[in-house]
Scaffold this motif. Structure first.
Motif, PDB file in Angstrom:
ATOM      1  N   ILE A  19       3.543  -9.422 -16.585  1.00 31.94           N
ATOM      2  CA  ILE A  19       3.392 -10.133 -15.185  1.00 31.94           C
ATOM      3  C   ILE A  19       4.663 -10.082 -14.447  1.00 31.94           C
ATOM      4  O   ILE A  19       5.493 -10.619 -14.712  1.00 31.94           O
ATOM      5  CB  ILE A  19       2.378 -11.455 -15.225  1.00 31.94           C
ATOM      6  CG1 ILE A  19       2.228 -11.566 -13.899  1.00 31.94           C
ATOM      7  CG2 ILE A  19       3.125 -12.610 -15.751  1.00 31.94           C
ATOM      8  CD1 ILE A  19       1.045 -12.634 -13.606  1.00 31.94           C
ATOM      9  N   ILE A  20       4.459  -9.634 -13.185  1.00 35.19           N
ATOM     10  CA  ILE A  20       5.964  -9.530 -12.299  1.00 35.19           C
ATOM     11  C   ILE A  20       5.432 -10.681 -11.157  1.00 35.19           C
ATOM     12  O   ILE A  20       4.327 -10.587 -10.618  1.00 35.19           O
ATOM     13  CB  ILE A  20       5.914  -8.209 -11.730  1.00 35.19           C
ATOM     14  CG1 ILE A  20       5.991  -7.062 -12.780  1.00 35.19           C
ATOM     15  CG2 ILE A  20       7.129  -8.239 -10.716  1.00 35.19           C
ATOM     16  CD1 ILE A  20       5.971  -5.786 -12.589  1.00 35.19           C
ATOM     17  N   ALA A  21       6.312 -11.452 -11.358  1.00 35.21           N
ATOM     18  CA  ALA A  21       6.215 -12.486 -10.268  1.00 35.21           C
ATOM     19  C   ALA A  21       7.403 -12.711  -9.271  1.00 35.21           C
ATOM     20  O   ALA A  21       8.634 -12.984  -9.745  1.00 35.21           O
ATOM     21  CB  ALA A  21       5.871 -13.872 -11.200  1.00 35.21           C
ATOM     22  N   GLY A  22       7.117 -12.750  -8.006  1.00 35.99           N
ATOM     23  CA  GLY A  22       8.369 -12.826  -7.199  1.00 35.99           C
ATOM     24  C   GLY A  22       8.056 -12.976  -5.898  1.00 35.99           C
ATOM     25  O   GLY A  22       6.701 -13.216  -5.467  1.00 35.99           O
ATOM     26  N   SER A  23       8.865 -13.067  -4.882  1.00 30.19           N
ATOM     27  CA  SER A  23       8.781 -13.607  -3.422  1.00 30.19           C
ATOM     28  C   SER A  23       8.417 -12.179  -2.850  1.00 30.19           C
ATOM     29  O   SER A  23       8.464 -11.012  -3.487  1.00 30.19           O
ATOM     30  CB  SER A  23      10.002 -13.955  -2.792  1.00 30.19           C
ATOM     31  OG  SER A  23      10.995 -12.985  -2.931  1.00 30.19           O
ATOM     32  N   PRO A  24       7.815 -12.192  -1.354  1.00 28.88           N
ATOM     33  CA  PRO A  24       7.504 -10.943  -0.538  1.00 28.88           C
ATOM     34  C   PRO A  24       8.615 -10.186  -0.631  1.00 28.88           C
ATOM     35  O   PRO A  24       9.995 -10.591  -0.561  1.00 28.88           O
ATOM     36  CB  PRO A  24       6.906 -11.398   0.577  1.00 28.88           C
ATOM     37  CG  PRO A  24       6.623 -12.982   0.119  1.00 28.88           C
ATOM     38  CD  PRO A  24       7.346 -13.329  -0.835  1.00 28.88           C
ATOM     39  N   MET A  25       8.590  -9.015  -0.625  1.00 27.52           N
ATOM     40  CA  MET A  25       9.623  -7.624  -0.282  1.00 27.52           C
ATOM     41  C   MET A  25      10.722  -7.828  -1.412  1.00 27.52           C
ATOM     42  O   MET A  25      11.886  -7.456  -1.280  1.00 27.52           O
ATOM     43  CB  MET A  25      10.474  -8.113   1.023  1.00 27.52           C
ATOM     44  CG  MET A  25       9.471  -8.014   2.156  1.00 27.52           C
ATOM     45  SD  MET A  25       8.457  -6.752   2.218  1.00 27.52           S
ATOM     46  CE  MET A  25       9.814  -5.689   2.992  1.00 27.52           C
ATOM     47  N   SER A  26      10.309  -8.340  -2.627  1.00 27.61           N
ATOM     48  CA  SER A  26      11.490  -8.369  -3.770  1.00 27.61           C
ATOM     49  C   SER A  26      11.199  -7.169  -4.859  1.00 27.61           C
ATOM     50  O   SER A  26      11.722  -7.353  -5.862  1.00 27.61           O
ATOM     51  CB  SER A  26      11.289  -9.576  -4.491  1.00 27.61           C
ATOM     52  OG  SER A  26       9.980  -9.937  -5.023  1.00 27.61           O
ATOM     53  N   LEU A  46      -5.886  -1.165 -10.439  1.00 28.36           N
ATOM     54  CA  LEU A  46      -6.831  -2.100 -10.016  1.00 28.36           C
ATOM     55  C   LEU A  46      -6.289  -2.381  -8.597  1.00 28.36           C
ATOM     56  O   LEU A  46      -5.231  -3.404  -8.502  1.00 28.36           O
ATOM     57  CB  LEU A  46      -7.379  -3.288 -10.676  1.00 28.36           C
ATOM     58  CG  LEU A  46      -8.189  -3.000 -11.832  1.00 28.36           C
ATOM     59  CD1 LEU A  46      -7.160  -2.494 -12.984  1.00 28.36           C
ATOM     60  CD2 LEU A  46      -8.961  -4.328 -12.337  1.00 28.36           C
ATOM     61  N   SER A  47      -6.521  -1.907  -7.526  1.00 36.24           N
ATOM     62  CA  SER A  47      -5.615  -2.130  -6.294  1.00 36.24           C
ATOM     63  C   SER A  47      -6.420  -2.919  -5.065  1.00 36.24           C
ATOM     64  O   SER A  47      -7.552  -2.472  -4.705  1.00 36.24           O
ATOM     65  CB  SER A  47      -5.298  -0.664  -5.576  1.00 36.24           C
ATOM     66  OG  SER A  47      -4.581  -1.103  -4.506  1.00 36.24           O
ATOM     67  N   LEU A 122      -2.538  -4.195 -12.365  1.00 39.28           N
ATOM     68  CA  LEU A 122      -3.493  -4.987 -11.394  1.00 39.28           C
ATOM     69  C   LEU A 122      -2.475  -5.468 -10.319  1.00 39.28           C
ATOM     70  O   LEU A 122      -1.470  -6.517 -10.488  1.00 39.28           O
ATOM     71  CB  LEU A 122      -4.037  -6.270 -12.038  1.00 39.28           C
ATOM     72  CG  LEU A 122      -4.741  -7.077 -11.139  1.00 39.28           C
ATOM     73  CD1 LEU A 122      -5.930  -6.419 -10.360  1.00 39.28           C
ATOM     74  CD2 LEU A 122      -5.390  -8.132 -11.984  1.00 39.28           C
ATOM     75  N   HIS A 123      -2.843  -4.779  -8.915  1.00 39.57           N
ATOM     76  CA  HIS A 123      -1.889  -5.523  -7.620  1.00 39.57           C
ATOM     77  C   HIS A 123      -2.971  -5.838  -6.617  1.00 39.57           C
ATOM     78  O   HIS A 123      -3.279  -4.931  -5.949  1.00 39.57           O
ATOM     79  CB  HIS A 123      -0.967  -4.107  -7.446  1.00 39.57           C
ATOM     80  CG  HIS A 123      -0.050  -4.500  -6.124  1.00 39.57           C
ATOM     81  ND1 HIS A 123      -0.533  -4.318  -4.909  1.00 39.57           N
ATOM     82  CD2 HIS A 123       1.264  -4.967  -6.198  1.00 39.57           C
ATOM     83  CE1 HIS A 123       0.563  -4.810  -4.235  1.00 39.57           C
ATOM     84  NE2 HIS A 123       1.661  -5.110  -4.783  1.00 39.57           N
ATOM     85  N   SER A 124      -2.862  -6.950  -6.251  1.00 40.84           N
ATOM     86  CA  SER A 124      -2.307  -8.068  -7.022  1.00 40.84           C
ATOM     87  C   SER A 124      -3.338  -9.216  -7.174  1.00 40.84           C
ATOM     88  O   SER A 124      -4.251  -9.495  -6.553  1.00 40.84           O
ATOM     89  CB  SER A 124      -1.111  -8.618  -6.196  1.00 40.84           C
ATOM     90  OG  SER A 124      -1.514  -9.446  -4.965  1.00 40.84           O
ATOM     91  N   LEU A 125      -2.921 -10.185  -8.278  1.00 40.47           N
ATOM     92  CA  LEU A 125      -3.614 -11.433  -8.499  1.00 40.47           C
ATOM     93  C   LEU A 125      -3.616 -12.429  -7.261  1.00 40.47           C
ATOM     94  O   LEU A 125      -4.623 -12.925  -7.249  1.00 40.47           O
ATOM     95  CB  LEU A 125      -2.739 -12.165  -9.846  1.00 40.47           C
ATOM     96  CG  LEU A 125      -3.052 -11.540 -10.920  1.00 40.47           C
ATOM     97  CD1 LEU A 125      -2.288 -12.238 -11.934  1.00 40.47           C
ATOM     98  CD2 LEU A 125      -4.462 -11.585 -11.368  1.00 40.47           C
ATOM     99  N   PRO A 154      -1.192  -0.715 -22.372  1.00 44.57           N
ATOM    100  CA  PRO A 154      -0.295  -1.795 -21.789  1.00 44.57           C
ATOM    101  C   PRO A 154      -0.871  -2.099 -20.396  1.00 44.57           C
ATOM    102  O   PRO A 154      -1.405  -1.245 -19.602  1.00 44.57           O
ATOM    103  CB  PRO A 154       1.239  -1.123 -22.179  1.00 44.57           C
ATOM    104  CG  PRO A 154       0.967   0.154 -21.995  1.00 44.57           C
ATOM    105  CD  PRO A 154      -0.394   0.697 -22.817  1.00 44.57           C
ATOM    106  N   THR A 155      -0.439  -3.298 -20.157  1.00 51.79           N
ATOM    107  CA  THR A 155      -1.002  -3.772 -18.826  1.00 51.79           C
ATOM    108  C   THR A 155       0.008  -4.744 -18.095  1.00 51.79           C
ATOM    109  O   THR A 155       0.619  -5.191 -18.696  1.00 51.79           O
ATOM    110  CB  THR A 155      -2.175  -4.836 -18.980  1.00 51.79           C
ATOM    111  OG1 THR A 155      -3.093  -4.019 -20.146  1.00 51.79           O
ATOM    112  CG2 THR A 155      -2.864  -5.287 -17.734  1.00 51.79           C
ATOM    113  N   ILE A 156       0.040  -4.393 -16.770  1.00 55.65           N
ATOM    114  CA  ILE A 156       1.082  -4.855 -15.921  1.00 55.65           C
ATOM    115  C   ILE A 156       0.398  -5.523 -14.617  1.00 55.65           C
ATOM    116  O   ILE A 156      -0.705  -4.869 -13.977  1.00 55.65           O
ATOM    117  CB  ILE A 156       2.169  -4.115 -15.215  1.00 55.65           C
ATOM    118  CG1 ILE A 156       2.670  -3.073 -16.118  1.00 55.65           C
ATOM    119  CG2 ILE A 156       2.983  -4.722 -14.376  1.00 55.65           C
ATOM    120  CD1 ILE A 156       3.364  -1.870 -15.818  1.00 55.65           C
ATOM    121  N   ALA A 157       0.390  -6.792 -14.399  1.00 53.13           N
ATOM    122  CA  ALA A 157      -0.124  -7.722 -13.243  1.00 53.13           C
ATOM    123  C   ALA A 157       1.207  -7.868 -12.308  1.00 53.13           C
ATOM    124  O   ALA A 157       2.334  -8.231 -12.661  1.00 53.13           O
ATOM    125  CB  ALA A 157      -0.890  -8.806 -13.612  1.00 53.13           C
TER     126      ALA A 157
END
Length: 206
Positions: A19-26, A46-47, A122-125, A154-157
């Motif tokens: 899972i990729i977690a961050g602020s906008p524009m990062s 999943l867009s 999955l972009h985005s939760l 493999p899975t990325i959210a």
């Protein structure tokens, strides 16, 4: 920067769920695509924020792989009033609010891509959390990860870490094996990697 130059690539290519977690524009969305390219030759996305054509164009420009081979669940086009019909690799739902339909379309795409080995994104939760409580999205995510792990995909959210309270973020990070934090700094975009029970790596530019 090519995917081969992605910092800490080994950690990002060996784990089953990220899972990729961050602020906008990062750089969260671009980083997701870079990990796609570093892991497999195609993707299933999943867009909730971009239409299918945009996802495929971005995938192709960032990874250098064939965008037409990407499977996409497009949650955007019908919500914007576009008259579109499903095809083998493109499925449409009325809006990100419709989790049941999202799950059904995902199952259809996994069947269509059964002979492939895509990385799932999955972009985005965060957009799902505009409609549902964290516990409901947590359960949806667990079911999704169960399906992808059964396929060995493999899975990325992605989640916007600044849009939600600390408890919500903690709940949604929990199902994932690896967490990638992103941020903007004076020198540009930075990332670090941590496991659920391990300390984070130092921040590095990407």
């Amino acid at each position: 920067m090519s995917v081969e130059e992605l910092p800490l690539a080994d950690r990002l290519t060996d784990t089953s769920s990220i899972i990729i977690a961050g602020s906008p524009m990062s750089g969260k969305y671009e980083l997701m695509h870079r990990i796609f390219g570093a892991r497999t030759d195609t993707a299933l996305v999943l867009s909730t924020g971009h239409d299918a054509a945009t996802v495929r164009d971005d995938y192709e420009s960032i990874t250098g792989n064939d965008g037409e081979a990407v499977g996409v669940i497009d949650c955007v086009s019908r919500e914007q009033g576009v008259d579109v019909e499903d095809s083998e690799l493109t499925k449409y739902i009325s809006s990100p609010k419709n989790l049941t339909d999202l799950g059904v379309k995902f199952t259809q795409l996994t069947e269509a891509m059964a002979d492939e080995t895509p990385t799932v994104g999955l972009h985005s939760l965060s957009q799902l959390l505009m409609y549902w409580e964290a516990d409901r999205i947590y359960q949806f995510t667990r079911v999704l990860l169960g399906q992808t792990q059964n396929q060995n995909w493999p899975t990325i959210a992605v989640i916007n870490a600044t849009m939600h309270d600390e408890q919500t973020i903690h709940t949604l990070l929990d199902p994932f094996e690896t967490v990638v934090d992103t941020r903007t700094a004076d020198e540009g975009r930075e990332m670090r990697i941590r496991g659920r029970l391990s300390s984070p790596t130092p921040w590095q530019q990407f």
